[in-house]
Design a protein around this motif. Structure first.
Motif, PDB file in Angstrom:
ATOM      1  N   ILE A 144       0.804  -1.231   0.000  1.00 31.95           N
ATOM      2  CA  ILE A 144       0.000   0.000   0.000  1.00 31.95           C
ATOM      3  C   ILE A 144       0.830   1.271   0.000  1.00 31.95           C
ATOM      4  O   ILE A 144       0.295   2.355  -0.196  1.00 31.95           O
ATOM      5  N   GLY A 145       2.146   1.153   0.266  1.00 33.90           N
ATOM      6  CA  GLY A 145       3.002   2.339   0.171  1.00 33.90           C
ATOM      7  C   GLY A 145       3.323   2.572  -1.301  1.00 33.90           C
ATOM      8  O   GLY A 145       2.722   1.977  -2.188  1.00 33.90           O
ATOM      9  N   GLU A 146       4.266   3.413  -1.582  1.00 35.75           N
ATOM     10  CA  GLU A 146       4.769   3.633  -2.947  1.00 35.75           C
ATOM     11  C   GLU A 146       3.664   3.977  -3.951  1.00 35.75           C
ATOM     12  O   GLU A 146       3.685   3.520  -5.077  1.00 35.75           O
ATOM     13  N   VAL A 147       2.652   4.719  -3.511  1.00 40.98           N
ATOM     14  CA  VAL A 147       1.577   5.088  -4.443  1.00 40.98           C
ATOM     15  C   VAL A 147       1.747   6.546  -4.855  1.00 40.98           C
ATOM     16  O   VAL A 147       1.978   7.409  -4.025  1.00 40.98           O
ATOM     17  N   GLU A 148       1.650   6.787  -6.148  1.00 37.33           N
ATOM     18  CA  GLU A 148       1.764   8.162  -6.661  1.00 37.33           C
ATOM     19  C   GLU A 148       0.516   8.960  -6.269  1.00 37.33           C
ATOM     20  O   GLU A 148      -0.554   8.395  -6.108  1.00 37.33           O
ATOM     21  N   PRO A 149       0.674  10.301  -6.158  1.00 42.39           N
ATOM     22  CA  PRO A 149      -0.498  11.126  -5.833  1.00 42.39           C
ATOM     23  C   PRO A 149      -1.612  10.933  -6.848  1.00 42.39           C
ATOM     24  O   PRO A 149      -1.361  10.753  -8.035  1.00 42.39           O
ATOM     25  N   SER A 150      -2.835  10.949  -6.348  1.00 43.76           N
ATOM     26  CA  SER A 150      -4.078  10.896  -7.139  1.00 43.76           C
ATOM     27  C   SER A 150      -4.156   9.720  -8.111  1.00 43.76           C
ATOM     28  O   SER A 150      -4.814   9.790  -9.130  1.00 43.76           O
ATOM     29  N   THR A 151      -3.451   8.633  -7.823  1.00 41.90           N
ATOM     30  CA  THR A 151      -3.622   7.432  -8.635  1.00 41.90           C
ATOM     31  C   THR A 151      -4.101   6.299  -7.728  1.00 41.90           C
ATOM     32  O   THR A 151      -3.750   6.247  -6.558  1.00 41.90           O
ATOM     33  N   THR A 152      -4.915   5.425  -8.301  1.00 43.64           N
ATOM     34  CA  THR A 152      -5.353   4.238  -7.583  1.00 43.64           C
ATOM     35  C   THR A 152      -4.699   3.050  -8.277  1.00 43.64           C
ATOM     36  O   THR A 152      -4.808   2.914  -9.494  1.00 43.64           O
ATOM     37  N   ARG A 153      -4.009   2.229  -7.489  1.00 45.02           N
ATOM     38  CA  ARG A 153      -3.305   1.092  -8.091  1.00 45.02           C
ATOM     39  C   ARG A 153      -4.092  -0.192  -7.804  1.00 45.02           C
ATOM     40  O   ARG A 153      -4.506  -0.428  -6.669  1.00 45.02           O
ATOM     41  N   VAL A 154      -4.302  -0.986  -8.846  1.00 50.75           N
ATOM     42  CA  VAL A 154      -5.001  -2.258  -8.709  1.00 50.75           C
ATOM     43  C   VAL A 154      -4.055  -3.359  -9.169  1.00 50.75           C
ATOM     44  O   VAL A 154      -3.644  -3.375 -10.326  1.00 50.75           O
ATOM     45  N   ARG A 155      -3.695  -4.245  -8.227  1.00 52.50           N
ATOM     46  CA  ARG A 155      -2.849  -5.389  -8.604  1.00 52.50           C
ATOM     47  C   ARG A 155      -3.663  -6.658  -8.453  1.00 52.50           C
ATOM     48  O   ARG A 155      -4.242  -6.914  -7.392  1.00 52.50           O
ATOM     49  N   ILE A 156      -3.692  -7.440  -9.518  1.00 51.97           N
ATOM     50  CA  ILE A 156      -4.603  -8.592  -9.590  1.00 51.97           C
ATOM     51  C   ILE A 156      -3.812  -9.892  -9.659  1.00 51.97           C
ATOM     52  O   ILE A 156      -2.987 -10.081 -10.558  1.00 51.97           O
ATOM     53  N   GLY A 157      -4.081 -10.785  -8.699  1.00 55.97           N
ATOM     54  CA  GLY A 157      -3.530 -12.140  -8.763  1.00 55.97           C
ATOM     55  C   GLY A 157      -2.029 -12.187  -8.975  1.00 55.97           C
ATOM     56  O   GLY A 157      -1.249 -11.700  -8.158  1.00 55.97           O
ATOM     57  N   ASP A 158      -1.629 -12.748 -10.113  1.00 53.80           N
ATOM     58  CA  ASP A 158      -0.200 -12.957 -10.398  1.00 53.80           C
ATOM     59  C   ASP A 158       0.589 -11.663 -10.543  1.00 53.80           C
ATOM     60  O   ASP A 158       1.823 -11.702 -10.603  1.00 53.80           O
ATOM     61  N   GLU A 159      -0.092 -10.525 -10.631  1.00 48.38           N
ATOM     62  CA  GLU A 159       0.635  -9.248 -10.698  1.00 48.38           C
ATOM     63  C   GLU A 159       1.291  -8.919  -9.354  1.00 48.38           C
ATOM     64  O   GLU A 159       2.181  -8.084  -9.292  1.00 48.38           O
ATOM     65  N   ASN A 160       0.828  -9.561  -8.281  1.00 45.54           N
ATOM     66  CA  ASN A 160       1.453  -9.357  -6.967  1.00 45.54           C
ATOM     67  C   ASN A 160       2.818 -10.032  -6.945  1.00 45.54           C
ATOM     68  O   ASN A 160       2.943 -11.201  -7.299  1.00 45.54           O
ATOM     69  N   GLU A 161       3.834  -9.257  -6.516  1.00 42.84           N
ATOM     70  CA  GLU A 161       5.195  -9.818  -6.475  1.00 42.84           C
ATOM     71  C   GLU A 161       5.326 -10.878  -5.379  1.00 42.84           C
ATOM     72  O   GLU A 161       6.200 -11.734  -5.441  1.00 42.84           O
ATOM     73  N   ILE A 162       4.450 -10.822  -4.388  1.00 45.54           N
ATOM     74  CA  ILE A 162       4.580 -11.741  -3.248  1.00 45.54           C
ATOM     75  C   ILE A 162       3.843 -13.039  -3.559  1.00 45.54           C
ATOM     76  O   ILE A 162       2.628 -13.041  -3.791  1.00 45.54           O
ATOM     77  N   ASP A 163       4.584 -14.145  -3.568  1.00 49.45           N
ATOM     78  CA  ASP A 163       4.005 -15.440  -3.950  1.00 49.45           C
ATOM     79  C   ASP A 163       2.745 -15.776  -3.166  1.00 49.45           C
ATOM     80  O   ASP A 163       1.773 -16.273  -3.729  1.00 49.45           O
ATOM     81  N   ASN A 164       2.770 -15.512  -1.857  1.00 48.76           N
ATOM     82  CA  ASN A 164       1.643 -15.891  -1.012  1.00 48.76           C
ATOM     83  C   ASN A 164       0.361 -15.123  -1.322  1.00 48.76           C
ATOM     84  O   ASN A 164      -0.700 -15.464  -0.824  1.00 48.76           O
ATOM     85  N   LEU A 165       0.481 -14.073  -2.123  1.00 48.47           N
ATOM     86  CA  LEU A 165      -0.700 -13.252  -2.432  1.00 48.47           C
ATOM     87  C   LEU A 165      -1.124 -13.373  -3.894  1.00 48.47           C
ATOM     88  O   LEU A 165      -1.864 -12.532  -4.402  1.00 48.47           O
ATOM     89  N   ARG A 166      -0.669 -14.420  -4.567  1.00 50.34           N
ATOM     90  CA  ARG A 166      -1.003 -14.582  -5.989  1.00 50.34           C
ATOM     91  C   ARG A 166      -2.475 -14.915  -6.217  1.00 50.34           C
ATOM     92  O   ARG A 166      -2.937 -14.941  -7.348  1.00 50.34           O
ATOM     93  N   ALA A 167      -3.183 -15.247  -5.131  1.00 51.13           N
ATOM     94  CA  ALA A 167      -4.614 -15.537  -5.273  1.00 51.13           C
ATOM     95  C   ALA A 167      -5.457 -14.334  -4.851  1.00 51.13           C
ATOM     96  O   ALA A 167      -6.664 -14.442  -4.709  1.00 51.13           O
ATOM     97  N   ALA A 168      -4.794 -13.190  -4.650  1.00 55.84           N
ATOM     98  CA  ALA A 168      -5.493 -12.014  -4.111  1.00 55.84           C
ATOM     99  C   ALA A 168      -5.346 -10.815  -5.044  1.00 55.84           C
ATOM    100  O   ALA A 168      -4.478 -10.785  -5.902  1.00 55.84           O
ATOM    101  N   SER A 169      -6.232  -9.847  -4.833  1.00 53.83           N
ATOM    102  CA  SER A 169      -6.092  -8.551  -5.502  1.00 53.83           C
ATOM    103  C   SER A 169      -5.948  -7.463  -4.447  1.00 53.83           C
ATOM    104  O   SER A 169      -6.491  -7.581  -3.349  1.00 53.83           O
ATOM    105  N   VAL A 170      -5.205  -6.407  -4.801  1.00 57.43           N
ATOM    106  CA  VAL A 170      -4.967  -5.297  -3.876  1.00 57.43           C
ATOM    107  C   VAL A 170      -5.327  -3.990  -4.578  1.00 57.43           C
ATOM    108  O   VAL A 170      -4.856  -3.731  -5.690  1.00 57.43           O
ATOM    109  N   VAL A 171      -6.182  -3.199  -3.944  1.00 57.60           N
ATOM    110  CA  VAL A 171      -6.539  -1.871  -4.458  1.00 57.60           C
ATOM    111  C   VAL A 171      -5.993  -0.852  -3.463  1.00 57.60           C
ATOM    112  O   VAL A 171      -6.333  -0.899  -2.277  1.00 57.60           O
ATOM    113  N   SER A 172      -5.113   0.046  -3.917  1.00 51.04           N
ATOM    114  CA  SER A 172      -4.485   0.976  -2.967  1.00 51.04           C
ATOM    115  C   SER A 172      -4.351   2.370  -3.571  1.00 51.04           C
ATOM    116  O   SER A 172      -4.366   2.544  -4.789  1.00 51.04           O
ATOM    117  N   THR A 173      -4.218   3.336  -2.688  1.00 49.30           N
ATOM    118  CA  THR A 173      -4.002   4.718  -3.118  1.00 49.30           C
ATOM    119  C   THR A 173      -3.255   5.458  -2.013  1.00 49.30           C
ATOM    120  O   THR A 173      -3.149   4.964  -0.895  1.00 49.30           O
TER     121      THR A 173
END
Length: 340
Positions: A268-297
């Protein structure tokens, strides 16, 4: 190949139905539920193309299809409409946050609110000291040889440290030090303070230099050397709903990842101002979270970003609603910090 509007509409319908029902979606139900304006045979052909392109897949022997990570990604990238929050939802956010009494309260209210509204796991980073400025520094005498140093940042974050003085120090000398420190540091970015703190020692009268050096060393530790960041987490129990996050039959990898603050900060850190980042499944660098999605800002007063917040949940999440909620909560928290 790039998909035409109709196939994108079919993909949108599949994603929306699967998120709503948690059941694989068939062509017959798509035609019944959505005004696609084409025959079931055309929808079947479109679904065949979407499957060939890797946007949907057929689980087991089911007749229906479910979106793949690539399908969710295309859906999110082509989201022309982020679900607007209702006036009632906006009022609820405002009421929930506006009663906060201090920064800790703001962060804990925010993380609980995010978890409740999205029904996912919510993570909120405390305003980062590295991105904050000094609002005020207080030196409080505890005895003739000991002070409490209190640093208040512009984000409302408060840091306290004990200072052991080299000898008995008069109250007037403490007041004089406080005046000089505030004159030098107020309004300065914490990351810019080390040379200013050194200047405080260099410019001090020789007979008071040792005392100022003691205060300066604790001051530096408070302003600069605190590398750890604090986080608040809520809604972990939401992971058990539906069991979609199960990875090889267990939730343990996801829960273990959530216990690692370094991982959460990366999410959830490293987010640019006024952007919402959506990482889906395999886009997560962390192996344990490959079945998850993360929405952060990021959030903060005005255009300044002082921390990140977001939610983690199954890839089968309501992306339009989640994105809208994360953005709205971040905006309200930023407004609150700006009023402080």
């Amino acid at each position: 190949m790039s998909l035409d509007d109709r196939k994108l509409e079919v993909l949108r319908a599949i994603v929306e139905d699967y998120v709503a029902t948690q059941e694989p979606v068939g062509s017959k139900s798509l035609v019944e539920r959505h005004q696609l304006g084409v025959s079931p045979a055309t929808v079947r052909n479109d679904m065949a193309v979407l499957e060939e392109e890797g946007y949907i897949r057929q689980p087991h022997t089911s007749a229906g299809r479910v979106p793949t990570d690539a399908g969710y990604r295309l859906f999110v990238d082509r989201l022309s409409r982020v679900k607007a929050l209702s006036p009632a939802e906006r009022r609820a956010i405002e009421r929930f946050l506006v009663g906060a009494v201090d920064l800790d309260d703001v962060v804990h209210r925010t993380v609980r609110l995010l978890a409740q509204l999205t029904r996912q796991v919510a993570v909120v980073q405390y305003p980062s000291l590295a991105r904050s400025s000094v609002r005020h520094l207080e030196l409080v005498p505890i005895s003739t040889t000991r002070l409490m140093l209190v640093m208040i940042a512009d984000t409302g974050r408060v840091e306290q440290r004990l200072v052991e003085l080299p000898g008995v120090t008069a109250t007037d000398d403490v007041l004089d030090m406080r005046r000089k420190i505030n004159a030098k540091l107020n309004g300065e970015k914490l990351s810019d303070t080390p040379p200013l703190v050194q200047a405080l020692v260099d410019e001090c009268d020789p007979e008071k230099r040792t005392t100022m050096a003691c205060v300066a060393s604790v001051l530096l530790e408070t302003l600069v050397e605190r590398s750890e960041e604090r986080l608040a987490l809520a809604g972990t129990a939401n992971l058990t709903r539906g069991g979609v996050l199960d990875f090889q039959g267990t939730l343990r990898p996801v829960l273990e990842a959530l216990e690692e603050e370094v991982i959460l900060l990366k999410l959830i850190g490293e987010v640019e101002p006024s952007t919402t980042r959506v990482r889906i499944g395999d886009e997560n660098e962390i192996d344990n979270l490959r079945a998850a999605s993360v929405v952060s800002t990021g959030y903060g007063p005005g255009t300044t970003i002082v921390g990140g917040l977001g939610v983690l949940g199954p890839t089968r999440m309501d992306y339009p609603g989640t994105i809208a909620t994360v953005r709205a909560v971040a905006r309200y928290v930023g407004d609150l910090l700006a009023q402080n």
